[in-house]
Design a protein around this motif. Structure first.
Motif, mmCIF file in Angstrom:
data_model
loop_
_atom_site.group_PDB
_atom_site.id
_atom_site.type_symbol
_atom_site.label_atom_id
_atom_site.label_comp_id
_atom_site.label_asym_id
_atom_site.label_seq_id
_atom_site.Cartn_x
_atom_site.Cartn_y
_atom_site.Cartn_z
ATOM 1 N N ILE A 51 0.642 7.823 12.796
ATOM 2 C CA ILE A 51 -0.654 6.919 13.250
ATOM 3 C C ILE A 51 -1.719 7.185 12.217
ATOM 4 C CG2 ILE A 51 -2.088 6.442 15.119
ATOM 5 C CD1 ILE A 51 0.312 6.871 17.113
ATOM 6 N N GLY A 52 -2.179 8.391 12.251
ATOM 7 C CA GLY A 52 -3.326 8.831 11.530
ATOM 8 C C GLY A 52 -3.226 8.346 10.344
ATOM 9 N N GLY A 53 -1.931 8.385 9.418
ATOM 10 C CA GLY A 53 -2.051 7.873 8.377
ATOM 11 C C GLY A 53 -2.192 6.304 7.809
ATOM 12 N N ILE A 54 -1.695 5.592 8.855
ATOM 13 C CA ILE A 54 -1.870 4.163 8.997
ATOM 14 C C ILE A 54 -3.370 3.799 9.096
ATOM 15 C CG2 ILE A 54 -1.473 2.034 10.377
ATOM 16 C CD1 ILE A 54 1.056 3.114 8.402
ATOM 17 N N VAL A 55 -3.911 5.005 10.254
ATOM 18 C CA VAL A 55 -5.289 4.315 10.429
ATOM 19 C C VAL A 55 -6.160 4.794 9.215
ATOM 20 C CG1 VAL A 55 -7.314 5.273 11.324
ATOM 21 C CG2 VAL A 55 -5.138 4.792 12.655
ATOM 22 N N TYR A 56 -5.883 5.757 8.422
ATOM 23 C CA TYR A 56 -6.409 6.039 7.158
ATOM 24 C C TYR A 56 -6.367 5.361 6.077
ATOM 25 C CZ TYR A 56 -7.701 8.477 2.826
ATOM 26 O OH TYR A 56 -7.950 8.705 1.475
ATOM 27 N N LEU A 57 -5.136 4.424 5.939
ATOM 28 C CA LEU A 57 -4.782 3.945 4.785
ATOM 29 C C LEU A 57 -5.577 2.539 4.887
ATOM 30 C CD1 LEU A 57 -1.265 4.234 4.091
ATOM 31 C CD2 LEU A 57 -2.869 5.141 2.664
ATOM 32 N N TYR A 58 -5.559 1.765 6.301
ATOM 33 C CA TYR A 58 -6.092 0.306 6.383
ATOM 34 C C TYR A 58 -7.337 0.379 7.176
ATOM 35 C CZ TYR A 58 -1.255 -0.925 5.241
ATOM 36 O OH TYR A 58 -0.103 -1.203 4.551
ATOM 37 N N LEU A 59 -7.652 1.591 7.602
ATOM 38 C CA LEU A 59 -8.819 1.369 8.248
ATOM 39 C C LEU A 59 -10.266 2.192 7.610
ATOM 40 C CD1 LEU A 59 -8.101 1.345 12.090
ATOM 41 C CD2 LEU A 59 -8.753 -0.554 10.567
ATOM 42 N N ILE A 60 -9.898 3.543 7.305
ATOM 43 C CA ILE A 60 -10.800 4.388 6.800
ATOM 44 C C ILE A 60 -10.875 4.288 5.128
ATOM 45 C CG2 ILE A 60 -11.434 6.825 6.541
ATOM 46 C CD1 ILE A 60 -10.207 7.511 8.891
ATOM 47 N N VAL A 118 0.772 -1.171 -0.185
ATOM 48 C CA VAL A 118 -0.036 0.045 -0.181
ATOM 49 C C VAL A 118 0.844 1.250 0.033
ATOM 50 C CG1 VAL A 118 -1.901 1.488 1.231
ATOM 51 C CG2 VAL A 118 -1.724 -1.267 1.270
ATOM 52 N N PRO A 119 0.806 2.293 -1.092
ATOM 53 C CA PRO A 119 1.595 3.393 -1.172
ATOM 54 C C PRO A 119 1.575 4.127 0.052
ATOM 55 C CG PRO A 119 0.531 3.131 -3.308
ATOM 56 C CD PRO A 119 0.110 2.020 -2.239
ATOM 57 N N ALA A 120 2.742 4.543 0.386
ATOM 58 C CA ALA A 120 2.573 5.650 1.670
ATOM 59 C C ALA A 120 2.844 5.030 3.165
ATOM 60 C CB ALA A 120 1.409 6.563 1.696
ATOM 61 N N THR A 121 2.995 3.709 3.036
ATOM 62 C CA THR A 121 2.654 2.850 4.167
ATOM 63 C C THR A 121 4.273 2.856 4.924
ATOM 64 O OG1 THR A 121 1.287 1.271 3.615
ATOM 65 C CG2 THR A 121 2.544 0.558 5.383
ATOM 66 N N LEU A 126 7.853 7.670 9.980
ATOM 67 C CA LEU A 126 7.376 9.092 10.760
ATOM 68 C C LEU A 126 7.078 8.429 12.299
ATOM 69 C CD1 LEU A 126 4.807 11.027 8.555
ATOM 70 C CD2 LEU A 126 7.523 11.622 9.400
ATOM 71 N N ILE A 127 6.645 7.199 12.686
ATOM 72 C CA ILE A 127 6.269 6.897 13.790
ATOM 73 C C ILE A 127 7.576 6.511 14.663
ATOM 74 C CG2 ILE A 127 5.205 4.956 15.072
ATOM 75 C CD1 ILE A 127 2.983 5.160 12.919
ATOM 76 N N LEU A 128 8.470 5.612 13.798
ATOM 77 C CA LEU A 128 9.654 5.110 14.340
ATOM 78 C C LEU A 128 10.626 6.194 14.508
ATOM 79 C CD1 LEU A 128 10.505 2.027 12.040
ATOM 80 C CD2 LEU A 128 9.413 2.075 14.410
ATOM 81 N N SER A 129 10.722 6.997 13.893
ATOM 82 C CA SER A 129 11.968 8.110 13.814
ATOM 83 C C SER A 129 11.267 9.001 14.840
ATOM 84 C CB SER A 129 12.053 8.979 12.598
ATOM 85 O OG SER A 129 12.910 10.222 12.892
ATOM 86 N N GLY A 130 10.057 9.758 15.057
ATOM 87 C CA GLY A 130 9.520 10.173 16.090
ATOM 88 C C GLY A 130 9.441 9.712 17.321
ATOM 89 N N THR A 131 9.154 8.594 17.426
ATOM 90 C CA THR A 131 9.513 7.747 18.981
ATOM 91 C C THR A 131 10.676 7.676 19.348
ATOM 92 O OG1 THR A 131 7.457 6.404 18.222
ATOM 93 C CG2 THR A 131 8.797 5.832 20.166
#
Length: 389
Positions: free
Chosen positions: A372-381, A322-325, A331-336
Motif C-alpha cells: 500500500i505504501g508503495g502504491i501511494v508513493y508511486l501514484y500520489l507522492i 509505472v515500474p514497481a506497480t 505484495l497486497i494480494l499475496s499478503g491479504t
C-alpha cells in the motif's frame, strides 16, 4: 475423495490402472511449480527486453583447453549434486519429509538422477563452448540476454530459499519448544514458506542487480511467476495430505453451498502421507491413517485463490506502465490472501499482548503495508514531487 501419497495412487484413482511410478505426489507438484514458474519468469524477461526495460550485455570469456576441462568438471559436479539431492528427494519424498535437513546433509540420494543431471550439465556447457575457437587463450566477447540467466537464478534462489525456509522454521521451533539442543533445532523436519520466499527473492534480486537490471523491473518480472508457483505447490500439499491443512471445521455446511462437495468444506485427509491421527479400518499398507475430525482444506482454498490471482496478474502485466506497480500489487494480494487463510490454519501463534498472530500473519501484514505504501508513493507522492521540480 482421498489423499494420494504417490503419483501411482493418483493415476490409479483417475484411470483405475495401477502403474508403479516411484514419485511422491508432493515432490511432483513442487517440481511442476518450479518448471511453470521458470517459464513465467523467462517469458517476462524476454518481454521486458523487447520493450527496452532491460538489456542484453557483453562479457569477455577466456577459453583454453584447461579452462574448458575445469569448467566441464565443475558443472558436472554441480549437476550431480543437484540431481543426487533434489531429484533424489522428489523420488524419495517420504524419507525427505521425515527429516529434510538430515536428508540434505546425509549420503542419501539418487545416484542415477545425479549422473543424468551431471551429463546434462556437461553437455549444456560443451554445446555452448564449442562455438568458441579451440585454440588456447582465445578471448571472445559473448552477448548474454537476461533470460539466459535463469539457470543461475534458479540455483541461487533454490539454495538460499532453502536456507531461509529452514531459518524461519527454527524461529518457530524456538518459540514453541525453546532451546532443547542444537541437534533438535537444526534437524527439526519443518520448513517455512515465507523464509524461502524472502531469501529466494533476495537471491533473485542479487543476480539481477549484478547484471545491471533495475530493481523495480526485477521485482515486477518475478511477481506472476511466484504466485503461480505457490498455487501449484499447494496442489501437492492438498493431494498428498502433508499436514498443511486447517483447523477442525465445526460448522455445518450452509444451504447455499449444498452444491459443493463435502471434502471442500471439511476433509479428514484419508491416507495422508504423514500417517496422522486415526488408523483406517481394514486398510493395509504404508498410508492407512486419517483425521478423526474434518478440517478446512486450506491448501485447496489457496490453490484456487492464488491461481485466480496469478491469472489476474498475468492479464494486467502489460497494462501497468509505472515500474514497481506489479510488485506492490503482488505484495497486497499475496499478503491479504495469506493473512485471512491463516485464521483457519494450524500454525504456532505469537502473542503480542491480547493479539495472537502466526508468523505468516505478521509477515503478511508487513507485505500489505509495504504494498500500500508503495502504491501511494508511486501514484500520489512521486507525481507531485516531479511536478514541483
Amino acid at each position: 475423495m482421498r489423499c494420494f501419497p504417490t503419483i501411482s495412487d493418483l493415476f490409479e484413482y483417475l484411470f483405475h490402472i495401477h502403474i508403479a511410478i516411484p514419485i511422491q505426489t508432493f515432490g511432483f507438484f513442487v517440481a511442476m511449480a518450479f518448471i511453470l514458474a521458470y517459464q513465467a519468469f523467462r517469458s517476462e524477461l524476454k518481454r521486458k527486453e523487447r520493450e527496452g526495460d532491460i538489456h542484453a550485455f557483453k562479457r569477455e570469456v577466456v577459453v583454453n583447453q584447461s579452462s574448458l576441462l575445469i569448467e566441464l568438471c565443475l558443472n558436472g559436479l554441480l549437476g550431480f549434486l543437484l540431481g543426487f539431492k533434489i531429484l533424489g528427494a522428489l523420488l524419495n519424498y517420504e524419507a525427505f519429509k521425515v527429516d529434510p535437513a538430515k536428508y540434505i546433509f546425509s549420503l542419501q540420494g539418487s545416484i542415477i538422477a545425479g549422473l543424468l543431471c551431471a551429463l546434462a550439465y556437461i553437455y549444456w556447457i560443451y554445446k555452448d563452448r564449442k562455438k568458441v575457437s579451440s585454440q588456447n587463450n582465445t578471448v571472445t566477447a559473448e552477448t548474454v540476454h537476461p533470460y539466459q540467466l535463469m539457470g543461475k537464478i534458479v540455483f541461487y534462489a533454490g539454495f538460499w530459499g532453502f536456507i531461509g525456509a529452514k531459518l524461519f522454521d527454527m524461529i518457530d521451533y524456538l518459540y514453541q519448544h525453546g532451546f532443547t539442543s542444537l541437534h533438535d533445532l537444526v534437524f527439526s523436519s519443518g520448513v517455512t514458506y515465507y523464509g524461502g520466499f524472502l531469501f529466494g527473492m533476495l537471491a533473485y534480486f542479487y543476480v539481477g542487480l549484478r547484471n545491471n537490471m533495475k530493481l523495480p523491473f526485477i521485482a515486477d518480472m518475478g511477481a506472476p511467476g511466484i504466485m503461480l508457483a505457490y498455487a501449484i505447490g499447494r496442489i501437492g500439499c492438498q493431494l498428498s495430505g502433508d499436514g498443511d491443512w486447517g483447523i477442525v471445521n465445526t460448522h455445518i455446511k450452509p444451504n447455499w453451498l449444498r452444491w459443493l462437495p463435502d471434502w471442500m468444506w471439511a476433509f479428514n485427509f484419508p491416507h495422508n502421507i504423514i500417517n496422522q491421527d486415526t488408523r483406517i479400518p481394514d486398510c493395509y499398507g504404508s498410508y492407512c491413517y486419517q483425521l478423526s475430525r474434518g478440517v478446512y482444506p486450506t491448501s485447496f482454498y489457496e490453490t484456487v485463490i492464488c491461481m485466480l490471482l496469478f491469472i489476474f496478474l498475468w492479464m494486467i502485466r502489460k497494462r501497468l506502465t509505472v515500474p514497481a506497480t506489479m510488485s506492490y500489487i503482488y505484495l497486497i494480494l499475496s499478503g491479504t490472501e495469506r493473512y485471512f487463510i491463516e485464521n483457519i490454519r494450524i500454525n504456532p501463534r505469537y502473542h503480542l499482548g491480547s493479539i495472537s498472530l502466526s508468523q505468516a500473519q505478521i509477515i503478511s501484514i508487513g507485505m500489505v503495508l509495504v504494498g500500500i505504501g508503495g502504491i501511494v508513493y508511486l501514484y500520489l507522492i512521486k507525481p507531485k514531487r516531479y511536478t514541483l521540480t
